[in-house]
Design a protein around this motif. Sequence first.
Motif, PDB file in Angstrom:
ATOM      1  N   GLY A 131       4.372 -14.144 -10.143  1.00  0.00           N
ATOM      2  CA  GLY A 131       6.029 -13.594 -10.508  1.00  0.00           C
ATOM      3  C   GLY A 131       5.748 -12.033 -10.488  1.00  0.00           C
ATOM      4  N   LYS A 132       4.461 -11.299 -10.612  1.00  0.00           N
ATOM      5  CA  LYS A 132       4.111  -9.815 -10.825  1.00  0.00           C
ATOM      6  C   LYS A 132       4.184  -8.663  -9.132  1.00  0.00           C
ATOM      7  CE  LYS A 132       3.046 -10.344 -15.386  1.00  0.00           C
ATOM      8  NZ  LYS A 132       2.054 -10.234 -16.660  1.00  0.00           N
ATOM      9  N   CYS A 133       4.362  -8.102  -9.688  1.00  0.00           N
ATOM     10  CA  CYS A 133       3.998  -6.859  -8.258  1.00  0.00           C
ATOM     11  C   CYS A 133       2.608  -5.825  -8.640  1.00  0.00           C
ATOM     12  CB  CYS A 133       5.192  -6.615  -7.124  1.00  0.00           C
ATOM     13  SG  CYS A 133       5.167  -5.546  -6.847  1.00  0.00           S
ATOM     14  N   PRO A 134       1.504  -5.718  -8.861  1.00  0.00           N
ATOM     15  CA  PRO A 134       0.434  -5.404  -9.310  1.00  0.00           C
ATOM     16  C   PRO A 134       0.752  -4.197  -8.521  1.00  0.00           C
ATOM     17  CG  PRO A 134      -0.097  -7.079  -8.868  1.00  0.00           C
ATOM     18  CD  PRO A 134       0.832  -7.362  -8.672  1.00  0.00           C
ATOM     19  N   LEU A 135      -0.456  -3.002  -9.286  1.00  0.00           N
ATOM     20  CA  LEU A 135      -0.440  -1.940  -8.366  1.00  0.00           C
ATOM     21  C   LEU A 135      -1.927  -2.017  -7.892  1.00  0.00           C
ATOM     22  CD1 LEU A 135       0.535   0.391  -7.205  1.00  0.00           C
ATOM     23  CD2 LEU A 135      -0.299   1.928  -9.353  1.00  0.00           C
ATOM     24  N   VAL A 136      -2.698  -2.187  -6.840  1.00  0.00           N
ATOM     25  CA  VAL A 136      -3.999  -2.344  -7.112  1.00  0.00           C
ATOM     26  C   VAL A 136      -4.618  -1.154  -6.355  1.00  0.00           C
ATOM     27  CG1 VAL A 136      -5.714  -3.882  -5.425  1.00  0.00           C
ATOM     28  CG2 VAL A 136      -3.567  -4.504  -5.919  1.00  0.00           C
ATOM     29  N   VAL A 137      -5.522  -0.750  -7.527  1.00  0.00           N
ATOM     30  CA  VAL A 137      -5.938   0.667  -7.517  1.00  0.00           C
ATOM     31  C   VAL A 137      -7.292   0.814  -6.637  1.00  0.00           C
ATOM     32  CG1 VAL A 137      -6.773   2.588  -8.252  1.00  0.00           C
ATOM     33  CG2 VAL A 137      -4.518   2.200  -9.107  1.00  0.00           C
ATOM     34  N   GLY A 138      -8.124   1.142  -5.830  1.00  0.00           N
ATOM     35  CA  GLY A 138      -9.330   1.155  -5.146  1.00  0.00           C
ATOM     36  C   GLY A 138      -9.743   2.473  -5.705  1.00  0.00           C
ATOM     37  N   ILE A 139     -11.116   1.967  -5.846  1.00  0.00           N
ATOM     38  CA  ILE A 139     -12.018   3.237  -6.501  1.00  0.00           C
ATOM     39  C   ILE A 139     -13.381   3.747  -5.244  1.00  0.00           C
ATOM     40  CG2 ILE A 139     -13.648   4.357  -8.442  1.00  0.00           C
ATOM     41  CD1 ILE A 139     -10.465   2.795  -9.175  1.00  0.00           C
ATOM     42  N   LEU A 140     -12.708   4.630  -4.471  1.00  0.00           N
ATOM     43  CA  LEU A 140     -13.278   5.923  -3.137  1.00  0.00           C
ATOM     44  C   LEU A 140     -14.846   5.934  -3.512  1.00  0.00           C
ATOM     45  CD1 LEU A 140     -10.262   7.169  -1.919  1.00  0.00           C
ATOM     46  CD2 LEU A 140     -10.970   4.739  -1.651  1.00  0.00           C
ATOM     47  N   LYS A 141     -15.986   5.613  -2.523  1.00  0.00           N
ATOM     48  CA  LYS A 141     -15.434   5.174  -1.336  1.00  0.00           C
ATOM     49  C   LYS A 141     -15.808   3.241  -1.799  1.00  0.00           C
ATOM     50  CE  LYS A 141     -16.986   9.485   0.151  1.00  0.00           C
ATOM     51  NZ  LYS A 141     -17.481   9.919   1.156  1.00  0.00           N
ATOM     52  N   GLY A 142     -16.631   2.861  -2.862  1.00  0.00           N
ATOM     53  CA  GLY A 142     -17.256   2.347  -2.110  1.00  0.00           C
ATOM     54  C   GLY A 142     -16.934   0.622  -2.132  1.00  0.00           C
ATOM     55  N   SER A 143     -15.556   0.869  -2.988  1.00  0.00           N
ATOM     56  CA  SER A 143     -14.574  -0.636  -2.693  1.00  0.00           C
ATOM     57  C   SER A 143     -13.979  -0.757  -1.430  1.00  0.00           C
ATOM     58  CB  SER A 143     -13.957  -0.326  -4.355  1.00  0.00           C
ATOM     59  OG  SER A 143     -12.823   0.223  -3.534  1.00  0.00           O
TER      60      SER A 143
ATOM     61  N   LEU B   9      -4.650 -12.086  -0.944  1.00  0.00           N
ATOM     62  CA  LEU B   9      -3.482 -12.437  -2.267  1.00  0.00           C
ATOM     63  C   LEU B   9      -2.221 -12.846  -1.181  1.00  0.00           C
ATOM     64  CD1 LEU B   9      -3.799  -9.109  -4.356  1.00  0.00           C
ATOM     65  CD2 LEU B   9      -4.891 -11.658  -5.253  1.00  0.00           C
ATOM     66  N   SER B  10      -1.809 -13.287  -2.191  1.00  0.00           N
ATOM     67  CA  SER B  10      -0.283 -13.376  -1.263  1.00  0.00           C
ATOM     68  C   SER B  10       0.421 -13.483  -2.529  1.00  0.00           C
ATOM     69  CB  SER B  10      -0.066 -16.080  -1.415  1.00  0.00           C
ATOM     70  OG  SER B  10      -0.466 -16.286  -3.033  1.00  0.00           O
ATOM     71  N   ILE B  11       0.394 -13.115  -3.777  1.00  0.00           N
ATOM     72  CA  ILE B  11       1.297 -12.201  -3.895  1.00  0.00           C
ATOM     73  C   ILE B  11       1.961 -10.489  -3.769  1.00  0.00           C
ATOM     74  CG2 ILE B  11       1.045 -13.045  -6.597  1.00  0.00           C
ATOM     75  CD1 ILE B  11      -0.787 -10.821  -6.995  1.00  0.00           C
ATOM     76  N   PRO B  12       2.874 -10.191  -4.339  1.00  0.00           N
ATOM     77  CA  PRO B  12       3.261  -8.528  -3.082  1.00  0.00           C
ATOM     78  C   PRO B  12       2.744  -7.728  -4.066  1.00  0.00           C
ATOM     79  CG  PRO B  12       5.151  -9.712  -4.805  1.00  0.00           C
ATOM     80  CD  PRO B  12       3.984 -10.648  -4.579  1.00  0.00           C
ATOM     81  N   VAL B  13       1.746  -6.483  -2.888  1.00  0.00           N
ATOM     82  CA  VAL B  13       0.913  -5.882  -4.380  1.00  0.00           C
ATOM     83  C   VAL B  13       1.120  -4.189  -3.720  1.00  0.00           C
ATOM     84  CG1 VAL B  13      -1.181  -7.369  -4.530  1.00  0.00           C
ATOM     85  CG2 VAL B  13      -1.255  -5.418  -2.107  1.00  0.00           C
ATOM     86  N   GLU B  14       1.336  -2.853  -4.543  1.00  0.00           N
ATOM     87  CA  GLU B  14       0.920  -1.941  -4.074  1.00  0.00           C
ATOM     88  C   GLU B  14      -0.087  -1.215  -4.798  1.00  0.00           C
ATOM     89  OE1 GLU B  14       4.500   0.700  -5.497  1.00  0.00           O
ATOM     90  OE2 GLU B  14       6.407  -1.565  -5.754  1.00  0.00           O
ATOM     91  N   LEU B  15      -0.194  -0.636  -3.227  1.00  0.00           N
ATOM     92  CA  LEU B  15      -1.816   0.049  -3.251  1.00  0.00           C
ATOM     93  C   LEU B  15      -1.925   1.594  -3.202  1.00  0.00           C
ATOM     94  CD1 LEU B  15      -2.579  -1.827   0.382  1.00  0.00           C
ATOM     95  CD2 LEU B  15      -1.662  -2.803  -1.820  1.00  0.00           C
ATOM     96  N   ASP B  16      -2.611   1.723  -4.176  1.00  0.00           N
ATOM     97  CA  ASP B  16      -3.061   3.588  -4.187  1.00  0.00           C
ATOM     98  C   ASP B  16      -4.938   3.086  -4.513  1.00  0.00           C
ATOM     99  OD1 ASP B  16      -2.875   5.699  -4.209  1.00  0.00           O
ATOM    100  OD2 ASP B  16      -1.208   5.362  -6.012  1.00  0.00           O
ATOM    101  N   PHE B  17      -5.289   4.669  -4.176  1.00  0.00           N
ATOM    102  CA  PHE B  17      -6.525   4.962  -4.329  1.00  0.00           C
ATOM    103  C   PHE B  17      -6.562   6.165  -5.661  1.00  0.00           C
ATOM    104  CE2 PHE B  17      -5.018   2.610  -0.271  1.00  0.00           C
ATOM    105  CZ  PHE B  17      -6.477   1.861  -0.460  1.00  0.00           C
ATOM    106  N   MET B  18      -8.270   6.223  -6.010  1.00  0.00           N
ATOM    107  CA  MET B  18      -8.613   7.124  -6.671  1.00  0.00           C
ATOM    108  C   MET B  18     -10.172   7.481  -6.324  1.00  0.00           C
ATOM    109  SD  MET B  18      -7.487   6.569 -11.116  1.00  0.00           S
ATOM    110  CE  MET B  18      -7.799   8.554 -11.120  1.00  0.00           C
ATOM    111  N   ALA B  19     -10.355   8.829  -6.316  1.00  0.00           N
ATOM    112  CA  ALA B  19     -12.158   8.978  -6.189  1.00  0.00           C
ATOM    113  C   ALA B  19     -12.828   9.437  -7.355  1.00  0.00           C
ATOM    114  CB  ALA B  19     -12.220   9.355  -4.686  1.00  0.00           C
TER     115      ALA B  19
END
Length: 179
Positions: free
Chosen positions: A32-44, A55-65
């Motif tokens: 029931g949620k739409c989390p922001l999935v934050v990948g930490i570059l580059k290792g992840s 994942l089957s839930i809706p997600v939005e993607l973003d990244f940080m280094a």
Amino acid sequence: MHPDCEKIMLTEEEIRSRVKAVALEVDRAYQGKCPLVVGILKGSIIFYSDFIRDLSIPVELDFMAVSSYGSGAVSSGKLRIKKDLDKDVSGRDVIIVEDIIDSGFTLANLKALLHERGASSVCIVTLLNKVERREYDIVPDYNCFEIANEFVIGYGLDYNEQYRNLPYIGILKREVYGG
Ligand code: PRP
């Protein structure tokens, strides 16, 4: 196996099956949620791309280094952001995806930063956890594998920017890094 590897610590199949299982737990927790999935570059990056596809839930993607130069005994107490998020985290459920927790410096600081920026919740998902190296009080909400204090490479993890594309996690030979 790559000739610079001492041995394979986690095979492709072991990683695949564990990442799927962890993603299923996260999927259930975020219905029931739409989390922001934050990948930490580059290792992840490799873990991240496998994890989000499980994942089957809706997600939005973003990244940080971020730079971890301040970690360990000579901690500056500050995290250096090399690339920041594109999205505003205010009011969002955030899932941080990391390849490894070592001292805990990076994730302790990142978690605090995202809370400061107004995230509704911040959850940490890690591939590897080196518990015996911990210096900061941080525990991942979801972790795939607890590992011993070995120099690990592959599946996103590097030594001098090499080996990230190995499909398994291996232990690097001591003679390669002079340990
Ligand atoms: C690694 C890892 C974490 C951090 C963990 O990043 O991806 O971000 O170190 O260490 P800590 O718990 O002691 O903070 P690294 O700086 O090697 O960059 P990379 O992801 O680009 O390889």
